[in-house]
Enzyme design. Structure first.
Site, PDB file in Angstrom:
ATOM      1  N   ARG A 105      32.625  68.653  64.521  1.00 55.44           N
ATOM      2  CA  ARG A 105      33.106  67.523  65.333  1.00 55.44           C
ATOM      3  C   ARG A 105      32.572  66.208  64.810  1.00 55.44           C
ATOM      4  NH1 ARG A 105      32.441  71.502  69.258  1.00 55.44           N
ATOM      5  NH2 ARG A 105      30.235  70.991  69.404  1.00 55.44           N
ATOM      6  N   GLU A 136      18.340  76.834  71.404  1.00 55.91           N
ATOM      7  CA  GLU A 136      17.771  77.342  72.649  1.00 55.91           C
ATOM      8  C   GLU A 136      17.371  78.817  72.468  1.00 55.91           C
ATOM      9  OE1 GLU A 136      20.450  76.774  75.818  1.00 55.91           O
ATOM     10  OE2 GLU A 136      19.006  77.382  77.371  1.00 55.91           O
TER      11      GLU A 136
HETATM   12  P1  AMP Z   1      21.551  69.286  69.721  1.00 57.00           P
HETATM   13  O1  AMP Z   1      21.124  69.876  68.410  1.00 57.00           O
HETATM   14  O2  AMP Z   1      20.968  70.007  70.893  1.00 57.00           O
HETATM   15  O3  AMP Z   1      21.294  67.790  69.786  1.00 57.00           O
HETATM   16  O4  AMP Z   1      23.114  69.517  69.844  1.00 57.00           O
HETATM   17  C1  AMP Z   1      23.944  68.675  69.207  1.00 57.00           C
HETATM   18  C2  AMP Z   1      25.253  69.305  68.850  1.00 57.00           C
HETATM   19  O5  AMP Z   1      25.747  70.200  69.841  1.00 57.00           O
HETATM   20  C3  AMP Z   1      26.232  68.188  68.698  1.00 57.00           C
HETATM   21  O6  AMP Z   1      26.659  68.184  67.362  1.00 57.00           O
HETATM   22  C4  AMP Z   1      27.329  68.494  69.686  1.00 57.00           C
HETATM   23  O7  AMP Z   1      28.527  68.688  68.954  1.00 57.00           O
HETATM   24  C5  AMP Z   1      26.962  69.743  70.397  1.00 57.00           C
HETATM   25  N1  AMP Z   1      26.727  69.616  71.858  1.00 57.00           N
HETATM   26  C6  AMP Z   1      25.585  69.939  72.503  1.00 57.00           C
HETATM   27  N2  AMP Z   1      25.697  69.782  73.826  1.00 57.00           N
HETATM   28  C7  AMP Z   1      26.938  69.326  74.053  1.00 57.00           C
HETATM   29  C8  AMP Z   1      27.674  68.953  75.225  1.00 57.00           C
HETATM   30  N3  AMP Z   1      27.141  69.038  76.463  1.00 57.00           N
HETATM   31  N4  AMP Z   1      28.938  68.511  75.078  1.00 57.00           N
HETATM   32  C9  AMP Z   1      29.474  68.433  73.835  1.00 57.00           C
HETATM   33  N5  AMP Z   1      28.855  68.776  72.693  1.00 57.00           N
HETATM   34  C10 AMP Z   1      27.594  69.218  72.786  1.00 57.00           C
END
Ligand code: AMP
Length: 172
Positions: A59, A96
């Protein structure tokens, strides 16, 4: 100016129970909304001398590549393992449950590059931090991390080791 928040679709319990997923496809599908999004993400960095924009599969590519052309910069794909054809730097990071990994071509940055990391959403910051680690492996100078949506309650910006951070929208 388009109301970008109104175009983001909230999907409860996706991809698993308890997660509220922010679906940006209606923004991408709205000609004025998509154009406004790219303009507004590029705005803080127009005078920053950015030479490369790094985007994170998949994305993230939809936002990072147009921001790169808007800033007249090159684009660097950061991808899941096994997708890039040339020599790569490889970094694992924690999810997680379990781990994941990202890769970047070893010749993606050259001395003097000023890199902006762009992603759609920052949640815990683990993905963005892994992208920063890859860029560090390559000796890159990272100017900032910029996202469309920040999940403020997860404080992902704190995982970025002091690299300047910008979010267009923050959700709490
Ligand atoms: P993180 O590594 O936890 O910061 O997760 C980031 C990635 O997960 C991003 O590239 C997002 O595409 C996706 N992501 C995580 N949580 C969400 C959410 N609530 N809504 C949309 N995309 C999310």
């Amino acid at each position: 100016m388009t109301d970008l928040r109104a175009l983001i679709r909230d999907i409860p319990d996706y991809p698993k129970p308890g997660i509220l997923f922010y679906d940006i496809t209606p923004v991408l599908g709205h000609a004025d909304g998509f154009s406004d999004l790219i303009d507004r993400m590029a705005d803080p960095f127009r005078e920053a001398g950015i030479t490369k924009v790094a985007g994170i599969e998949a994305r993230g590519f939809t936002v990072a590549a147009p921001v790169a052309t808007e800033l007249e910069a090159g684009f660097i794909p950061i991808r899941k393992p096994g997708k890039l054809p040339y020599q790569v730097h490889h970094r694992e990071y924690s999810l997680e449950y379990g781990t994941d990994a990202l890769e970047m071509h070893t010749d993606a940055v050259v001395p003097g590059d000023r890199v902006l990391v762009v992603d759609d959403v920052i949640a815990t910051g683990g993905t963005a931090a892994a992208a920063l680690a890859l860029l560090s492996d390559a000796g890159a100078e990272v100017i900032a991390v910029s996202v469309f949506i920040e999940l403020g309650f997860l404080d992902g910006a704190a995982a970025l080791g002091g690299v300047p951070f910008h979010a267009l929208l923050t959700f709490d």
